[in-house]
Motif scaffolding. Structure first.
Motif, PDB file in Angstrom:
ATOM      1  N   LYS A   1      18.470  -2.217  -7.821  1.00  0.00           N
ATOM      2  CA  LYS A   1      18.505  -2.146  -9.283  1.00  0.00           C
ATOM      3  C   LYS A   1      17.107  -2.348  -9.871  1.00  0.00           C
ATOM      4  CE  LYS A   1      23.309  -3.582 -10.086  1.00  0.00           C
ATOM      5  NZ  LYS A   1      24.201  -4.618 -10.691  1.00  0.00           N
ATOM      6  N   ALA A   2      16.383  -3.311  -9.310  1.00  0.00           N
ATOM      7  CA  ALA A   2      15.041  -3.600  -9.809  1.00  0.00           C
ATOM      8  C   ALA A   2      14.097  -2.434  -9.539  1.00  0.00           C
ATOM      9  CB  ALA A   2      14.497  -4.871  -9.155  1.00  0.00           C
ATOM     10  N   LYS A   3      14.176  -1.850  -8.332  1.00  0.00           N
ATOM     11  CA  LYS A   3      13.308  -0.724  -7.990  1.00  0.00           C
ATOM     12  C   LYS A   3      13.613   0.482  -8.885  1.00  0.00           C
ATOM     13  CE  LYS A   3      12.220  -0.005  -3.593  1.00  0.00           C
ATOM     14  NZ  LYS A   3      10.838  -0.517  -3.478  1.00  0.00           N
ATOM     15  N   LYS A   4      14.892   0.670  -9.194  1.00  0.00           N
ATOM     16  CA  LYS A   4      15.271   1.781 -10.065  1.00  0.00           C
ATOM     17  C   LYS A   4      14.775   1.539 -11.485  1.00  0.00           C
ATOM     18  CE  LYS A   4      19.202   4.688 -11.382  1.00  0.00           C
ATOM     19  NZ  LYS A   4      20.643   4.926 -11.200  1.00  0.00           N
ATOM     20  N   ALA A   5      14.854   0.295 -11.942  1.00  0.00           N
ATOM     21  CA  ALA A   5      14.437  -0.041 -13.303  1.00  0.00           C
ATOM     22  C   ALA A   5      12.934   0.157 -13.496  1.00  0.00           C
ATOM     23  CB  ALA A   5      14.817  -1.483 -13.624  1.00  0.00           C
TER      24      ALA A   5
ATOM     25  N   HIS B   1       0.638  -8.653   4.165  1.00  0.00           N
ATOM     26  CA  HIS B   1      -0.017  -8.514   2.865  1.00  0.00           C
ATOM     27  C   HIS B   1      -0.503  -7.073   2.717  1.00  0.00           C
ATOM     28  CE1 HIS B   1      -2.364  -9.427  -0.683  1.00  0.00           C
ATOM     29  NE2 HIS B   1      -3.424  -8.878  -0.112  1.00  0.00           N
ATOM     30  N   GLU B   2      -0.311  -6.487   1.550  1.00  0.00           N
ATOM     31  CA  GLU B   2      -0.764  -5.127   1.322  1.00  0.00           C
ATOM     32  C   GLU B   2      -1.252  -4.992  -0.112  1.00  0.00           C
ATOM     33  OE1 GLU B   2       0.806  -0.497   1.643  1.00  0.00           O
ATOM     34  OE2 GLU B   2       2.126  -2.164   2.147  1.00  0.00           O
ATOM     35  N   GLU B   3      -2.501  -4.524  -0.250  1.00  0.00           N
ATOM     36  CA  GLU B   3      -3.049  -4.335  -1.588  1.00  0.00           C
ATOM     37  C   GLU B   3      -2.354  -3.146  -2.258  1.00  0.00           C
ATOM     38  OE1 GLU B   3      -5.018  -6.264  -3.099  1.00  0.00           O
ATOM     39  OE2 GLU B   3      -5.572  -7.561  -1.417  1.00  0.00           O
ATOM     40  N   ILE B   4      -2.465  -3.082  -3.574  1.00  0.00           N
ATOM     41  CA  ILE B   4      -1.815  -1.990  -4.298  1.00  0.00           C
ATOM     42  C   ILE B   4      -2.462  -0.658  -3.955  1.00  0.00           C
ATOM     43  CG2 ILE B   4      -1.057  -3.444  -6.198  1.00  0.00           C
ATOM     44  CD1 ILE B   4      -3.380  -2.443  -7.837  1.00  0.00           C
ATOM     45  N   LYS B   5      -1.661   0.387  -3.953  1.00  0.00           N
ATOM     46  CA  LYS B   5      -2.115   1.741  -3.665  1.00  0.00           C
ATOM     47  C   LYS B   5      -1.902   2.599  -4.901  1.00  0.00           C
ATOM     48  CE  LYS B   5       0.845   1.740  -0.406  1.00  0.00           C
ATOM     49  NZ  LYS B   5       1.753   2.107   0.684  1.00  0.00           N
ATOM     50  N   LYS B   6      -2.607   3.715  -4.957  1.00  0.00           N
ATOM     51  CA  LYS B   6      -2.526   4.570  -6.136  1.00  0.00           C
ATOM     52  C   LYS B   6      -1.111   5.019  -6.431  1.00  0.00           C
ATOM     53  CE  LYS B   6      -5.705   7.391  -4.740  1.00  0.00           C
ATOM     54  NZ  LYS B   6      -6.552   8.605  -4.683  1.00  0.00           N
ATOM     55  N   GLU B   7      -0.333   5.314  -5.393  1.00  0.00           N
ATOM     56  CA  GLU B   7       1.009   5.820  -5.628  1.00  0.00           C
ATOM     57  C   GLU B   7       1.977   4.737  -6.088  1.00  0.00           C
ATOM     58  OE1 GLU B   7       0.523   5.510  -1.050  1.00  0.00           O
ATOM     59  OE2 GLU B   7      -0.691   6.044  -2.795  1.00  0.00           O
ATOM     60  N   ASP B   8       1.514   3.486  -6.103  1.00  0.00           N
ATOM     61  CA  ASP B   8       2.374   2.385  -6.533  1.00  0.00           C
ATOM     62  C   ASP B   8       2.376   2.208  -8.047  1.00  0.00           C
ATOM     63  OD1 ASP B   8       3.275   1.610  -4.011  1.00  0.00           O
ATOM     64  OD2 ASP B   8       1.453   0.462  -3.633  1.00  0.00           O
ATOM     65  N   TYR B   9       1.480   2.872  -8.736  1.00  0.00           N
ATOM     66  CA  TYR B   9       1.448   2.730 -10.187  1.00  0.00           C
ATOM     67  C   TYR B   9       0.888   3.978 -10.842  1.00  0.00           C
ATOM     68  CZ  TYR B   9      -3.578   1.570  -9.865  1.00  0.00           C
ATOM     69  OH  TYR B   9      -4.926   1.589  -9.628  1.00  0.00           O
ATOM     70  N   ASN B  10       1.104   4.071 -12.134  1.00  0.00           N
ATOM     71  CA  ASN B  10       0.615   5.203 -12.910  1.00  0.00           C
ATOM     72  C   ASN B  10      -0.032   4.639 -14.168  1.00  0.00           C
ATOM     73  OD1 ASN B  10       1.043   7.258 -15.230  1.00  0.00           O
ATOM     74  ND2 ASN B  10       1.287   8.494 -13.390  1.00  0.00           N
ATOM     75  N   LEU B  11      -1.268   5.001 -14.396  1.00  0.00           N
ATOM     76  CA  LEU B  11      -2.018   4.417 -15.509  1.00  0.00           C
ATOM     77  C   LEU B  11      -1.411   4.747 -16.868  1.00  0.00           C
ATOM     78  CD1 LEU B  11      -5.638   5.060 -14.223  1.00  0.00           C
ATOM     79  CD2 LEU B  11      -4.434   2.882 -14.297  1.00  0.00           C
TER      80      LEU B  11
ATOM     81  N   LYS C   1       3.615  -7.933 -10.636  1.00  0.00           N
ATOM     82  CA  LYS C   1       5.009  -8.165 -10.264  1.00  0.00           C
ATOM     83  C   LYS C   1       5.780  -6.857 -10.155  1.00  0.00           C
ATOM     84  CE  LYS C   1       5.358 -12.865 -12.114  1.00  0.00           C
ATOM     85  NZ  LYS C   1       5.967 -13.739 -13.141  1.00  0.00           N
ATOM     86  N   VAL C   2       5.479  -5.919 -11.054  1.00  0.00           N
ATOM     87  CA  VAL C   2       6.118  -4.604 -10.987  1.00  0.00           C
ATOM     88  C   VAL C   2       5.695  -3.872  -9.713  1.00  0.00           C
ATOM     89  CG1 VAL C   2       6.172  -2.306 -12.056  1.00  0.00           C
ATOM     90  CG2 VAL C   2       6.431  -4.347 -13.479  1.00  0.00           C
ATOM     91  N   ILE C   3       4.401  -3.973  -9.371  1.00  0.00           N
ATOM     92  CA  ILE C   3       3.907  -3.359  -8.138  1.00  0.00           C
ATOM     93  C   ILE C   3       4.626  -3.952  -6.925  1.00  0.00           C
ATOM     94  CG2 ILE C   3       1.916  -3.069  -6.630  1.00  0.00           C
ATOM     95  CD1 ILE C   3       1.780  -1.402  -9.151  1.00  0.00           C
ATOM     96  N   GLU C   4       4.798  -5.263  -6.952  1.00  0.00           N
ATOM     97  CA  GLU C   4       5.461  -5.950  -5.834  1.00  0.00           C
ATOM     98  C   GLU C   4       6.886  -5.432  -5.647  1.00  0.00           C
ATOM     99  OE1 GLU C   4       6.474 -10.509  -4.306  1.00  0.00           O
ATOM    100  OE2 GLU C   4       5.813 -10.139  -6.365  1.00  0.00           O
ATOM    101  N   ILE C   5       7.600  -5.228  -6.740  1.00  0.00           N
ATOM    102  CA  ILE C   5       8.966  -4.703  -6.662  1.00  0.00           C
ATOM    103  C   ILE C   5       8.962  -3.296  -6.082  1.00  0.00           C
ATOM    104  CG2 ILE C   5      10.925  -3.902  -8.050  1.00  0.00           C
ATOM    105  CD1 ILE C   5      10.370  -6.281  -9.925  1.00  0.00           C
ATOM    106  N   ARG C   6       8.025  -2.467  -6.522  1.00  0.00           N
ATOM    107  CA  ARG C   6       7.956  -1.086  -6.019  1.00  0.00           C
ATOM    108  C   ARG C   6       7.619  -1.039  -4.536  1.00  0.00           C
ATOM    109  NH1 ARG C   6       4.486   1.076 -11.178  1.00  0.00           N
ATOM    110  NH2 ARG C   6       6.233   1.271 -12.642  1.00  0.00           N
ATOM    111  N   GLN C   7       6.835  -1.998  -4.065  1.00  0.00           N
ATOM    112  CA  GLN C   7       6.442  -2.022  -2.655  1.00  0.00           C
ATOM    113  C   GLN C   7       7.487  -2.677  -1.762  1.00  0.00           C
ATOM    114  OE1 GLN C   7       2.684  -4.100  -2.679  1.00  0.00           O
ATOM    115  NE2 GLN C   7       1.517  -2.204  -2.700  1.00  0.00           N
ATOM    116  N   MET C   8       8.336  -3.479  -2.357  1.00  0.00           N
ATOM    117  CA  MET C   8       9.289  -4.272  -1.569  1.00  0.00           C
ATOM    118  C   MET C   8      10.282  -3.394  -0.816  1.00  0.00           C
ATOM    119  SD  MET C   8      11.436  -7.539  -3.012  1.00  0.00           S
ATOM    120  CE  MET C   8       9.976  -8.095  -3.890  1.00  0.00           C
TER     121      MET C   8
END
Length: 221
Positions: free
Chosen positions: A181-185, A102-112, A158-165
């Protein structure tokens, strides 16, 4: 930071002077968008923080000596980025073999800024909060606390999960292709170039490096 006992402190003190800050989430987000704009001069960004967050006029800024301007700017940026960083600090859980389970979201995983549509939809789904209508009524610290507490069923999470996967050995070829494909999208602009680079063959990577060197004037034909 949020304190249930004492509430939220919106003031900054410098040399005995108290500066009340506008910490509405939309105000802070405008500052972050300004930081990301490479076309804006640093001086404009500097003044934007003092005027946008501290509410100082041009004359009030001019009345400050250079060191006080810098110190106030640093205190303000530390206030808005530290509350942000503390809310999204990564926390990992491991199984007995040391694998991350399990890993909580990190700043680099998203952009406000880039993820604004996902964040808007997710706040409405979980909290029935319309972030557009909430401008001027939702504190920055409260916004961050709600953001990291969004449920796993929201689009944002869900988007964060894809980026972390990450790919695993037990994935089929089809699953690996689908993941790429999902990570690129859903890749952030800051990550898009890295993803595209990984998809290149050796010749394409050499050509990419040569192109970057030509841009910087480092390559002599």
């Amino acid at each position: 930071m949020i304190s249930l006992a004492f509430g939220i402190n919106n003031d900054i003190e410098l040399n005995g002077v108290i500066y009340p800050l506008d910490l509405d989430f939309s105000t802070v987000l405008r500052i972050f968008e300004m930081f990301q704009d490479d076309d804006l001069e640093e001086g404009y960004k500097f003044a934007g923080v003092l005027m946008g967050i501290a509410g100082l006029s041009e004359d009030e800024i001019l009345d400050l000596n250079d060191q006080d301007k810098i110190d106030l700017y640093l205190k303000i940026t530390e206030r808005i980025t530290n509350s942000f960083a503390n809310e999204v600090e990564a926390e990992k859980e491991f199984d007995l073999k040391g694998n991350v389970i399990h890993e909580e979201i990190k700043k680099e995983d998203y952009n406000l800024t880039e993820d604004a549509p996902y964040i808007f939809a997710s706040f409405y789904k979980d909290y029935k909060i319309d972030l557009i209508e909430s401008r001027g009524n939702l504190h920055w610290d409260k916004f961050n606390a709600l953001l990291v507490s969004l449920s796993d069923e929201t689009k944002f999470k869900k988007v964060i999960e894809i980026r972390q996967m990450k790919e695993t050995d037990d994935m089929t070829s089809e699953q690996k292709i689908a993941l790429k494909k999902a990570k690129k999208a859903y890749a952030l602009k800051s990550s898009q170039q890295a993803i595209e680079f990984e998809e290149m063959d050796i010749k394409q990577k050499r050509e990419w490096f040569a192109k970057q060197q030509r841009k910087s004037g480092e390559l002599i034909e």
